[in-house]
Write a protein that holds these residues in place. Structure first.
Motif, PDB file in Angstrom:
ATOM      1  N   ASP A 196      -2.384  -5.413  -2.199  1.00  0.00           N
ATOM      2  CA  ASP A 196      -2.926  -4.077  -2.458  1.00  0.00           C
ATOM      3  C   ASP A 196      -4.440  -4.066  -2.248  1.00  0.00           C
ATOM      4  O   ASP A 196      -5.198  -3.563  -3.071  1.00  0.00           O
ATOM      5  CB  ASP A 196      -2.566  -3.594  -3.863  1.00  0.00           C
TER       6      ASP A 196
ATOM      7  N   GLN B 259       0.817  -1.209   0.000  1.00  0.00           N
ATOM      8  CA  GLN B 259       0.000   0.000   0.000  1.00  0.00           C
ATOM      9  C   GLN B 259       0.855   1.265   0.000  1.00  0.00           C
ATOM     10  O   GLN B 259       0.383   2.342  -0.377  1.00  0.00           O
ATOM     11  CB  GLN B 259      -0.911   0.004   1.241  1.00  0.00           C
TER      12      GLN B 259
ATOM     13  N   PRO C 294      -7.924  -5.587  -6.844  1.00  0.00           N
ATOM     14  CA  PRO C 294      -7.055  -5.597  -5.672  1.00  0.00           C
ATOM     15  C   PRO C 294      -6.822  -7.017  -5.159  1.00  0.00           C
ATOM     16  O   PRO C 294      -7.751  -7.839  -5.117  1.00  0.00           O
ATOM     17  CB  PRO C 294      -7.834  -4.761  -4.641  1.00  0.00           C
TER      18      PRO C 294
ATOM     19  N   SER D  34      -6.148   3.325   0.614  1.00  0.00           N
ATOM     20  CA  SER D  34      -5.268   2.336  -0.006  1.00  0.00           C
ATOM     21  C   SER D  34      -4.472   2.967  -1.136  1.00  0.00           C
ATOM     22  O   SER D  34      -4.631   4.150  -1.461  1.00  0.00           O
ATOM     23  CB  SER D  34      -6.099   1.168  -0.556  1.00  0.00           C
ATOM     24  N   VAL D  35      -3.630   2.148  -1.739  1.00  0.00           N
ATOM     25  CA  VAL D  35      -2.878   2.599  -2.909  1.00  0.00           C
ATOM     26  C   VAL D  35      -3.831   3.005  -4.034  1.00  0.00           C
ATOM     27  O   VAL D  35      -3.531   3.915  -4.830  1.00  0.00           O
ATOM     28  CB  VAL D  35      -1.898   1.491  -3.364  1.00  0.00           C
TER      29      VAL D  35
END
Length: 373
Positions: free
Chosen positions: A89, A60, A85, A95-96
């Motif tokens: 991730d 992340q 995801p 989150s990313v």
């Protein structure tokens, strides 16, 4: 009759700290090049879409630059990308993926499957049933919902998930994020695209792991591929074609040398490897001083040829032959020291004894060469 590219486990942002800085940087760059190659393949094969079955990112906390570069690398294929995801991730509240959206880094043709549900790509003839991970580990089968989801008539039903097919993969990865082995059948899927296992693997005629497009570890599990999938019609068996994508080949060898021919065979195998290789060697057994010199020279050549070669020789004892000692003219006290070091290789400080023996042999050889000049 839709065609799509199935890939997974890009692990972007992964660090290769065990390697020299230059080699680690090259391995990182190869992963971005792999995405670019996937885009070219999708274009060349006239794919209708690219499906990414989880773990686009390694963590992340990857850098903003990494996020931007990932999406930039997809540019050559302008059709739809669907990104799911995975456990690295997961679609957390923060989150990313939410960062990527704040950065405005996600192109319009990239669909982020951050919630369970169906993404209908009607123009492409595809209905993508998505089971994103919203936390790193789950203990229920998120693909169970596929059984009850309806999709428009005429669209191929394609499942997209990230996890472990129960009972078919090694026990150590069967504990979390489980997936029913016959989910494609129970959910009436034309194809189930999976991620998490980093090698290409067929589960049944409709269920495949694509594996990672660029190997990142020493495991012989058919990594370095993407899958071109053709769905000829509803409930017809899809055509699946693995396409090689890897730039680097990873090789991990554990060798025991007992006779001179063992070393010769090892060096012949090294010579046969292609230049874009990442090699990890661990040698055990024994080698003569002449064999040690041959090995060192071969490793020096390999270091210049390969992307990376690492060789652990701590378990390899030096066993000078009578000819070795005679060639060094190591008689008297020096000969006794050599014999003592040979014996000490059996003790706890074997590495120090081996190194001392190698240094002494090298000094004696240098002295002999100087005397002859």
């Amino acid at each position: 009759m839709p065609t799509f590219l199935h890939t997974a486990d890009w692990q972007m942002g992964r660090a290769f700290s065990r390697f020299e800085t230059e080699d680690g940087a090259a391995l990182v760059e190869a992963r971005f090049e792999a995405i670019e190659k996937l885009a070219r393949l999708a274009k060349e094969h006239q794919c209708d879409a690219v499906l990414v079955a989880g773990d686009v990112f390694d963590a992340q906390t990857v850098a903003d630059r990494t996020i931007r570069r990932v999406f930039n690398a997809t540019r050559e294929f302008t059709g739809p990308w669907v990104m799911l995801p995975g456990n690295h991730d997961a679609a957390l509240a923060e989150s990313v993926w939410t960062r990527a959206r704040r950065l405005a880094a996600v192109p319009d043709n990239v669909h982020l499957a951050l919630e369970p549900g169906v993404i209908n790509l009607e123009h492409q003839g595809l209905a993508i049933l998505c089971a994103p991970l919203t936390q790193r580990n789950t203990y229920s089968d998120l693909t169970e919902a596929f059984d009850t989801w309806e999709t428009p008539d005429g669209l191929a039903r394609i499942g997209l998930a990230h996890g472990s097919v129960q009972g078919l993969l090694p026990d150590e990865i069967d504990s979390t994020n489980p997936i029913l082995p016959n989910r494609a059948q129970t959910a009436r899927l034309d194809y189930l695209a999976l991620g998490d296992w980093h090698g290409t693997r067929q589960i049944d005629e409709r269920t495949w792991y694509s594996g990672t497009p660029e190997p990142e570890r020493f495991r012989n599990n058919e990594a370095g591929y993407a899958l071109i999938v053709n769905v000829p019609g509803p409930r017809e068996t899809p055509g699946v074609t693995p396409v090689e994508t890897a730039r680097y080949q990873w090789h991990q060898w554990r060798e025991t040398l007992t006779v001179e021919s063992d070393l010769d065979r090892l060096l012949d195998r090294l010579k046969a490897l292609p230049e874009p290789s990442v090699v990890d060697l661990r040698l055990e057994g024994a080698v003569t001083l002449a064999g040690e010199e041959k090995l060192i020279n071969a490793l020096s050549v390999a270091e210049a040829r390969f992307r990376s070669i690492q060789c652990d020789r701590s378990g390899l004892q030096l066993e000078p032959t009578d000819d070795d000692i005679a060639a060094l003219k190591a008689d008297g006290y020096v000969g006794e020291v050599i014999e003592h070091l040979r014996t000490r290789q059996q003790d706890d400080d074997a590495q120090a004894a081996r190194d001392a023996l190698a240094i002494l042999a090298g000094l004696l050889k240098d002295r002999k060469q100087e005397a002859s000049e």
